[in-house]
Design an enzyme around this catalytic site. Structure first.
Site, PDB file in Angstrom:
ATOM      1  CD  GLU A 271      -2.909   0.943   2.424  1.00  0.00           C
ATOM      2  OE1 GLU A 271      -3.751   1.832   2.564  1.00  0.00           O
ATOM      3  OE2 GLU A 271      -2.767  -0.003   3.218  1.00  0.00           O
ATOM      4  NE  ARG A 486       3.762  -7.922  10.783  1.00  0.00           N
ATOM      5  CZ  ARG A 486       3.486  -6.820  10.082  1.00  0.00           C
ATOM      6  NH1 ARG A 486       2.491  -6.826   9.227  1.00  0.00           N
ATOM      7  NH2 ARG A 486       4.184  -5.722  10.243  1.00  0.00           N
ATOM      8  CE  LYS A 496       2.653   1.973   5.471  1.00  0.00           C
ATOM      9  NZ  LYS A 496       2.003   0.736   5.877  1.00  0.00           N
TER      10      LYS A 496
END
Length: 775
Positions: A271, A486, A496
């Site tokens: 994204e 992950r 972020k």
């Protein structure tokens, strides 16, 4: 009598009498074996040899579709299938092609029909495998895992006879190592067993224990080839556990194969609302690496469905980082490329009674077990009109959504497919005021691009059911979603939102601050991309989430830079040294090897004059026991010069601080060898050097139990130290941003982009070895 005839027939195939009698007890097996043997005899016109009989028994005992019996028997009887490997491939082929007729050309290619592997080819493949592992084999000798050699030779020669490969491995290893010694016969120390769930989804021999990678590390490509054994082949999606089939599945897969030619296709779908971090490096390696390992392709697809969060700089940075890690996308695509098709499918979904327009607000949909929407059963025509009204901008944001009729694995009911947003899109402008969600977009974009393996991190496992449901609800090609764990690091944050908080608080400069673990930050600090890829390989493709120690990443960095970063000399805290008996009227030119361990990689030249600068810590007036550097009565050598200096006079300032030293020098071969050799610079460049430490003080700065005050309260005040007047030898004068060096005895350093003509700035990438004081 019939039993005796069958017993005779079966023993004639090479079965022992006991096994033949056991076979007769199984009515279905004995009937199929009798039929196979009868047909083979008719073809051969003679008795059946034991090798053929063994294959016929294997066929009869493993074949599930009796309609294929005659077809396969003819290949065995005519010796077109003459090995167990070919038989296994043939059985797999007919199992995965249940529809008539079989394409014989394709079948023969998949089963190695006509492929002859010569003894010379086996010899060459084994020799190549041994050469790849020669150094380790010579060290470990017969404790080395010989199965690795056999596996690599088998991988190179798929249709070779396993016994011949083993014999060749045994012969060549014996020739290399000689007969076994008593040490070779000793048992190898046992390694602690690891629970299967801890290594599920991995083919590496590494085991990660408490963030430590131990054991033998396979390359990423070797791991991914291992994963290929577990993943479905292109077009065989239906073999995956949990895959949902419909009456249209086989036709759609057939069309899919016609379009792709059976090619492996993956995608990396970021994204574009932030910078990639170390966890994304694993995703990039897995997606691009899996495709590359299987001669496939990987798309870079931007999931650009949230226009208010997306910026052009993020698109550029993501492309740069993928290229920096060494990968080239097959195509760069965008979810917005498919907005028209996605909208048309949404309309079709409403027509099929599988979606409806809802007016519940976002807060009403949150939490566990929300009540079903009161608009779930609204008429199809009404939802079509309202969806068109959403498209035309007749609803405010949050006033209406399009929802799909399904319950997801995590209990979430009727996920949203479309929502209203009036933010202009960076590519489509104000063409659209409704945008699809991830749950709606991702699987359909995968379908459009004919992705074979949709590789996602573990948190998307709850979306797998909606992934399959939506493709099947629209009767379009359905890829397979596979999940993996992950990758996280201790002493780091990668969110972020939290990085933005760090920037706002002035704790870091920007997304590329070298104390962060974004990829742009790691590049700026000087981490080579090969080291990051090697780290991902060392971690492995785990199913469980993995949190690693940063020093493991730093170790991979040192491994690469040791072979690639030329040596130079630098002094951080300088002390002037005057050589009173300098042996020449002017400076000497000293040849310094770029890599002392391998002088074939060349030399660089540095001046050596009567004034040199050394590290202040390399001199002590009153040394403690064990101190080996310059002191009264204790000379030291100057690296690369061939000279030894001895202290004669200490010059001090008014405050009593040592300002300079006066020494004499002599040739190194003219007397006793000194206890130490130190680095130095002469006629140096003045540079700025930035020394970095961990940004956070605790392993888990985001854990309230460990850091009750929140991650911003856990900042390490010593995470950055700037040395504004460091001295570096002039061999680095022409260095460009991102050029890397090893400053002897100090560590590895990289030129920072802040550098300008006449003023170089260096970032310390890593020290020469891990600091034993670090926890």
């Amino acid at each position: 009598m019939a039993t005796l005839d069958s017993l005779s027939l079966f023993t004639g195939l090479g079965l022992s009498e006991h096994k033949a009698r056991e076979t007769l007890k199984n009515t279905a097996l004995s009937a199929q074996l009798r039929e196979a043997a009868t047909q083979a005899q008719q073809t051969l016109g003679s008795t059946i040899d034991k090798a053929t009989g063994t294959l016929l028994y294997g066929l009869a005992s493993r074949l599930r579709d009796p309609r294929r019996l005659s077809f396969l028997v003819s290949y065995i009887a005519n010796r077109k299938i003459h090995t167990e490997i070919q038989l296994s491939a043939a059985l797999e082929y007919v199992r995965s092609h249940p529809l008539d007729p079989i394409n014989t050309m394709d079948f023969e290619q998949e089963c190695g029909v006509g492929v002859m592997v010569t003894p010379e080819q086996i010899e060459e493949a084994v020799e190549a495998a041994i050469n790849r592992h020669r150094s380790k084999l010579l060290v470990e000798r017969y404790h080395f895992n010989m199965g690795l050699l056999m596996g690599e030779a088998r991988a190179a020669l798929k249709w070779a006879d396993g016994k011949m490969i083993k014999h060749e491995v045994d012969m060549q290893v014996l020739h290399l190592l000689g007969p076994k010694t008593e040490t070779d016969l000793e048992k190898k120390p046992k390694v602690a067993k690891v629970r299967p769930e801890e290594t599920a989804g991995r083919s590496a021999k590494d085991v990660v224990e408490n963030g430590e990678a131990v054991g033998q590390t396979l390359s990423l490509m070797e791991q991914l080839r291992g994963e290929a054994l577990k993943f479905h082949k292109p077009g065989e999606n239906y073999k995956t556990p949990g895959y949902v089939t419909t009456p249209h599945t086989m036709d759609l897969l057939k069309q899919h194969l016609e379009i792709t030619g059976g090619q492996v296709r993956t995608r990396f779908p970021p994204e574009p609302n932030g910078i990639l971090h170390i966890g994304h490096a694993k995703a990039i390696n897995f997606n691009f690496g899996y495709a590359k390992a299987n001669n496939g392709v990987c798309f870079l697809r931007f999931d650009d469905t949230n226009p208010e969060k997306e910026e052009a700089k993020f698109f550029t940075a993501i492309c740069d980082m993928v290229a920096w890690l060494g990968y080239t996308p097959y195509k760069v695509t965008y979810a917005s490329d498919y907005f028209d098709q996605l909208y048309a499918w949404a309309v079709e979904l409403i027509h099929r009674g599988q979606a409806y327009v809802c007016h519940q607000r976002g807060e009403e949909l949150k939490g566990h077990n929300p009540l079903p929407s009161p608009w779930r059963d609204r008429p199809t025509e009404e939802s079509l009109l309202l969806f068109e009204a959403m498209r035309k901008g007749k609803f405010a944001e949050g006033e209406a959504t399009l929802r799909m009729k399904l319950i997801m694995e995590d209990g979430k009911m009727d996920p949203v497919a479309y929502r209203v947003k009036y933010t202009p899109h960076h590519r489509t402008g104000d063409t659209w005021c409704i945008y699809p969600t991830y749950d709606y977009t991702h699987c359909l974009c995968d379908s459009i691009e004919h992705i074979t393996h949709s590789l996602c991190t573990k948190e998307f496992q709850a979306r797998r059911s909606s992934y399959f449901w939506l493709c099947n609800a629209l009767d379009v090609y359905c890829p397979v979603q596979w999940e993996y764990g992950r990758l996280n690091l201790h002493y780091a944050v990668v969110s972020k939102r939290k990085i933005l908080q760090l920037v706002a608080a002035g704790a870091v400069r920007d997304w590329d601050d070298p104390r962060l673990f974004t990829l742009t930050a790691l590049r700026r600090r000087g981490f080579p991309p090969e080291a990051i890829n090697n780290f991902c390989a060392r971690v492995g493709v785990t199913v469980a989430q993995t949190t690693m120690e940063p020093h493991l990443l730093e170790a991979c960095v040192r491994d690469v830079l040791n072979d690639t970063a030329p040596r130079a000399m630098a002094v951080l805290e300088s002390l002037q040294v005057v050589i009173t008996n300098f042996p020449a009227a002017k400076s000497l030119d000293i040849q310094v090897p770029n890599f002392p361990a391998d002088e074939t990689k060349g030399f660089h030249q540095v001046p050596f004059g009567p004034i040199v600068f050394i590290e202040r810590t390399d001199f002590k007036e009153e040394p403690e026991p064990g101190y080996k550097r310059l002191a009264w009565g204790q000379p030291v050598g100057l690296r690369h010069t061939g000279y030894i200096i001895e202290l004669q006079h200490v010059v001090k300032g008014p405050s009593g601080c040592v300002e300079s030293l006066e020494v004499t020098c002599r040739r190194a071969d003219a007397g006793e060898k000194p206890k130490a050799f130190i680095h130095w610079v002469s006629q140096p460049l003045k540079c700025e050097i930035r020394l970095y430490e961990r940004l956070f003080q605790h392993k888990n700065p985001e854990d309230p139990a460990e850091v009750p005050g929140g991650f911003l309260s856990d900042l390490n005040p010593a995470s950055l130290q700037v040395v504004e007047a460091a001295l570096v030898d002039c061999s680095v004068a022409l260095a460009k941003p991102f050029d890397k060096f090893q400053f002897e005895r100090l560590g590895y350093f990289s030129v920072d982009p802040d550098s300008y003509q006449g003023q170089l700035v260096f970032n310390r990438t890593v020290t020469l070895k891990e600091d034993p004081g670090k926890v």
